[in-house]
Design a protein around this motif. Structure first.
Motif, PDB file in Angstrom:
ATOM      1  N   ARG A  47      30.476  63.678   1.917  1.00 54.38           N
ATOM      2  CA  ARG A  47      29.661  64.798   2.398  1.00 54.38           C
ATOM      3  C   ARG A  47      30.451  65.743   3.300  1.00 54.38           C
ATOM      4  NH1 ARG A  47      24.754  64.530  -0.272  1.00 54.38           N
ATOM      5  NH2 ARG A  47      23.951  62.428  -0.230  1.00 54.38           N
ATOM      6  N   PRO A  48      29.954  66.974   3.464  1.00 55.27           N
ATOM      7  CA  PRO A  48      30.555  67.876   4.455  1.00 55.27           C
ATOM      8  C   PRO A  48      30.490  67.193   5.827  1.00 55.27           C
ATOM      9  CG  PRO A  48      28.921  69.045   3.123  1.00 55.27           C
ATOM     10  CD  PRO A  48      28.812  67.590   2.769  1.00 55.27           C
ATOM     11  N   GLY A  49      31.560  67.314   6.577  1.00 54.53           N
ATOM     12  CA  GLY A  49      31.620  66.697   7.901  1.00 54.53           C
ATOM     13  C   GLY A  49      32.263  65.322   7.894  1.00 54.53           C
ATOM     14  N   ASP A  50      32.455  64.739   6.711  1.00 55.36           N
ATOM     15  CA  ASP A  50      33.105  63.431   6.653  1.00 55.36           C
ATOM     16  C   ASP A  50      34.576  63.551   7.046  1.00 55.36           C
ATOM     17  OD1 ASP A  50      30.874  61.986   5.933  1.00 55.36           O
ATOM     18  OD2 ASP A  50      31.450  61.716   3.831  1.00 55.36           O
ATOM     19  N   VAL A  51      35.041  62.555   7.759  1.00 53.97           N
ATOM     20  CA  VAL A  51      36.461  62.427   8.098  1.00 53.97           C
ATOM     21  C   VAL A  51      36.930  61.169   7.377  1.00 53.97           C
ATOM     22  CG1 VAL A  51      38.175  62.142   9.920  1.00 53.97           C
ATOM     23  CG2 VAL A  51      36.129  63.542  10.333  1.00 53.97           C
ATOM     24  N   LEU A  52      37.763  61.374   6.372  1.00 52.40           N
ATOM     25  CA  LEU A  52      38.168  60.279   5.501  1.00 52.40           C
ATOM     26  C   LEU A  52      39.503  59.666   5.905  1.00 52.40           C
ATOM     27  CD1 LEU A  52      37.321  61.913   2.048  1.00 52.40           C
ATOM     28  CD2 LEU A  52      35.851  60.491   3.499  1.00 52.40           C
ATOM     29  N   HIS A  53      39.621  58.362   5.680  1.00 51.20           N
ATOM     30  CA  HIS A  53      40.907  57.668   5.776  1.00 51.20           C
ATOM     31  C   HIS A  53      40.911  56.597   4.690  1.00 51.20           C
ATOM     32  CE1 HIS A  53      38.562  54.657   8.018  1.00 51.20           C
ATOM     33  NE2 HIS A  53      39.531  53.804   7.734  1.00 51.20           N
ATOM     34  N   VAL A  54      42.082  56.052   4.399  1.00 52.25           N
ATOM     35  CA  VAL A  54      42.227  55.069   3.330  1.00 52.25           C
ATOM     36  C   VAL A  54      42.781  53.771   3.901  1.00 52.25           C
ATOM     37  CG1 VAL A  54      43.227  54.601   1.054  1.00 52.25           C
ATOM     38  CG2 VAL A  54      42.732  56.963   1.723  1.00 52.25           C
ATOM     39  N   GLN A  63      49.056  42.168   2.278  1.00 53.35           N
ATOM     40  CA  GLN A  63      49.610  43.190   3.174  1.00 53.35           C
ATOM     41  C   GLN A  63      48.689  44.407   3.160  1.00 53.35           C
ATOM     42  OE1 GLN A  63      53.672  43.955   2.183  1.00 53.35           O
ATOM     43  NE2 GLN A  63      54.079  45.137   4.018  1.00 53.35           N
ATOM     44  N   ARG A  64      48.449  44.973   4.348  1.00 49.25           N
ATOM     45  CA  ARG A  64      47.487  46.076   4.481  1.00 49.25           C
ATOM     46  C   ARG A  64      48.174  47.330   5.024  1.00 49.25           C
ATOM     47  NH1 ARG A  64      42.375  44.792   3.705  1.00 49.25           N
ATOM     48  NH2 ARG A  64      41.601  46.496   4.981  1.00 49.25           N
ATOM     49  N   PHE A  65      47.610  48.472   4.647  1.00 48.73           N
ATOM     50  CA  PHE A  65      48.097  49.777   5.082  1.00 48.73           C
ATOM     51  C   PHE A  65      46.890  50.647   5.430  1.00 48.73           C
ATOM     52  CE2 PHE A  65      51.055  48.052   2.013  1.00 48.73           C
ATOM     53  CZ  PHE A  65      52.289  48.211   2.638  1.00 48.73           C
ATOM     54  N   VAL A  66      47.041  51.509   6.429  1.00 48.93           N
ATOM     55  CA  VAL A  66      45.981  52.446   6.807  1.00 48.93           C
ATOM     56  C   VAL A  66      46.603  53.839   6.882  1.00 48.93           C
ATOM     57  CG1 VAL A  66      44.276  53.067   8.565  1.00 48.93           C
ATOM     58  CG2 VAL A  66      44.748  50.654   8.099  1.00 48.93           C
ATOM     59  N   SER A  67      45.940  54.796   6.267  1.00 49.39           N
ATOM     60  CA  SER A  67      46.431  56.183   6.239  1.00 49.39           C
ATOM     61  C   SER A  67      45.990  56.941   7.483  1.00 49.39           C
ATOM     62  CB  SER A  67      45.866  56.894   5.009  1.00 49.39           C
ATOM     63  OG  SER A  67      44.493  57.229   5.220  1.00 49.39           O
ATOM     64  N   GLY A  68      46.431  58.180   7.539  1.00 52.76           N
ATOM     65  CA  GLY A  68      45.907  59.130   8.509  1.00 52.76           C
ATOM     66  C   GLY A  68      44.533  59.586   8.034  1.00 52.76           C
ATOM     67  N   THR A  69      44.044  60.699   8.585  1.00 52.25           N
ATOM     68  CA  THR A  69      42.698  61.158   8.264  1.00 52.25           C
ATOM     69  C   THR A  69      42.702  62.570   7.659  1.00 52.25           C
ATOM     70  OG1 THR A  69      42.351  62.082  10.472  1.00 52.25           O
ATOM     71  CG2 THR A  69      41.665  59.791  10.122  1.00 52.25           C
ATOM     72  N   HIS A  70      41.586  62.881   7.019  1.00 54.91           N
ATOM     73  CA  HIS A  70      41.352  64.234   6.490  1.00 54.91           C
ATOM     74  C   HIS A  70      39.895  64.594   6.768  1.00 54.91           C
ATOM     75  CE1 HIS A  70      41.783  67.701   3.755  1.00 54.91           C
ATOM     76  NE2 HIS A  70      40.500  67.467   3.506  1.00 54.91           N
ATOM     77  N   ALA A  71      39.667  65.683   7.485  1.00 53.44           N
ATOM     78  CA  ALA A  71      38.310  66.172   7.768  1.00 53.44           C
ATOM     79  C   ALA A  71      37.882  67.107   6.639  1.00 53.44           C
ATOM     80  CB  ALA A  71      38.277  66.893   9.107  1.00 53.44           C
ATOM     81  N   LEU A  72      36.702  66.863   6.111  1.00 44.99           N
ATOM     82  CA  LEU A  72      36.203  67.615   4.967  1.00 44.99           C
ATOM     83  C   LEU A  72      35.009  68.472   5.391  1.00 44.99           C
ATOM     84  CD1 LEU A  72      36.644  67.843   1.884  1.00 44.99           C
ATOM     85  CD2 LEU A  72      34.965  66.035   1.618  1.00 44.99           C
ATOM     86  N   ASP A  73      35.004  69.736   4.962  1.00 47.68           N
ATOM     87  CA  ASP A  73      33.855  70.599   5.257  1.00 47.68           C
ATOM     88  C   ASP A  73      33.295  71.173   3.958  1.00 47.68           C
ATOM     89  OD1 ASP A  73      35.497  72.807   4.533  1.00 47.68           O
ATOM     90  OD2 ASP A  73      36.027  73.206   6.613  1.00 47.68           O
ATOM     91  N   ALA A  74      32.155  71.840   4.069  1.00 47.26           N
ATOM     92  CA  ALA A  74      31.469  72.377   2.894  1.00 47.26           C
ATOM     93  C   ALA A  74      32.341  73.384   2.138  1.00 47.26           C
ATOM     94  CB  ALA A  74      30.145  73.022   3.311  1.00 47.26           C
ATOM     95  N   GLU A  75      33.117  74.161   2.868  1.00 47.61           N
ATOM     96  CA  GLU A  75      33.984  75.158   2.226  1.00 47.61           C
ATOM     97  C   GLU A  75      35.002  74.487   1.298  1.00 47.61           C
ATOM     98  OE1 GLU A  75      35.314  78.648   0.948  1.00 47.61           O
ATOM     99  OE2 GLU A  75      33.599  78.400   2.282  1.00 47.61           O
ATOM    100  N   GLN A  76      35.633  73.426   1.760  1.00 48.49           N
ATOM    101  CA  GLN A  76      36.590  72.694   0.912  1.00 48.49           C
ATOM    102  C   GLN A  76      35.891  72.117  -0.315  1.00 48.49           C
ATOM    103  OE1 GLN A  76      39.119  69.771   3.032  1.00 48.49           O
ATOM    104  NE2 GLN A  76      38.363  70.750   4.889  1.00 48.49           N
ATOM    105  N   ILE A  77      34.699  71.557  -0.114  1.00 45.06           N
ATOM    106  CA  ILE A  77      33.938  70.955  -1.220  1.00 45.06           C
ATOM    107  C   ILE A  77      33.634  72.005  -2.278  1.00 45.06           C
ATOM    108  CG2 ILE A  77      31.680  69.980  -1.828  1.00 45.06           C
ATOM    109  CD1 ILE A  77      31.833  68.406   0.858  1.00 45.06           C
ATOM    110  N   ARG A  78      33.140  73.170  -1.836  1.00 40.84           N
ATOM    111  CA  ARG A  78      32.801  74.239  -2.791  1.00 40.84           C
ATOM    112  C   ARG A  78      34.045  74.798  -3.481  1.00 40.84           C
ATOM    113  NH1 ARG A  78      28.484  74.962   0.789  1.00 40.84           N
ATOM    114  NH2 ARG A  78      29.439  76.450   2.197  1.00 40.84           N
ATOM    115  N   ALA A  79      35.131  74.970  -2.743  1.00 42.55           N
ATOM    116  CA  ALA A  79      36.356  75.533  -3.332  1.00 42.55           C
ATOM    117  C   ALA A  79      36.917  74.604  -4.413  1.00 42.55           C
ATOM    118  CB  ALA A  79      37.401  75.776  -2.237  1.00 42.55           C
ATOM    119  N   PHE A  80      36.968  73.303  -4.136  1.00 43.40           N
ATOM    120  CA  PHE A  80      37.445  72.359  -5.146  1.00 43.40           C
ATOM    121  C   PHE A  80      36.525  72.382  -6.367  1.00 43.40           C
ATOM    122  CE2 PHE A  80      37.796  68.405  -7.402  1.00 43.40           C
ATOM    123  CZ  PHE A  80      39.144  68.110  -7.374  1.00 43.40           C
TER     124      PHE A  80
END
Length: 158
Positions: free
Chosen positions: A102-109, A21-38
């Motif tokens: 990387r910055p600019g990546d739009v992630l999903h699972v 059985q498979r599942f697909v999530s929504g997305t999250h857009a990642l930028d440099a600001e989020q990367i640096r803050a984390f």
């Protein structure tokens, strides 16, 4: 309970799952600001904080912490990627980062149930082993998480 089509996603018990059985999530857009803050708070290494400093490293440019990618994966799964009754409760697992985020990546699972094991000692629950691939907008796998998740079984009354 309503169907997943109705806008309200049904929460699944262990008994509702099947291997494959498979599942697909929504997305999250990642930028440099989020990367640096984390990174500033949780993984303050130069290749997560500064693009210039990162150029001369294995990453050859700013890259998100693997722990940041893992946290985004969890968020996406909790927000509907894995609609499990009782939440997403881990009992162990394995984690790999085959490619940097990387910055600019739009992630999903994209997740798949790979094993289902009812508990031998507690008939009210069991373990679902789920393999989750976190992918960027190009379809490249940036994280692989294989996790054993504790799930309740459907009550006998329905």
């Amino acid at each position: 309970m309503g169907s997943a089509q109705s806008g309200e996603q049904q929460e699944l018990f262990l008994d509702d799952l099947q291997v494959g059985q498979r599942f697909v999530s929504g997305t999250h857009a990642l930028d440099a600001e989020q990367i640096r803050a984390f990174a500033q708070q949780f993984d303050p290494q130069g290749f997560h904080l500064d693009d210039e400093a990162a150029k001369d490293t294995l990453f050859e440019g700013l890259a998100a912490s693997g722990w940041h990618t893992a946290a985004i994966t969890m968020k996406l799964n909790v927000q509907g990627g894995l609609p499990f009754r009782g939440g997403i409760v881990g009992a162990g697992g394995e984690l790999r980062w085959p490619k940097p985020t990387r910055p600019g990546d739009v992630l999903h699972v994209e997740s798949e149930v790979v094993e289902i094991t009812p508990s031998r000692t507690n008939p009210a629950r069991g373990i679902a082993t789920v393999r989750s691939e976190t992918r960027n907008q190009k379809g490249e796998v940036v994280q692989v998480l294989t996790a054993k998740l504790v799930l309740p079984r459907r009550p006998a009354s329905g």
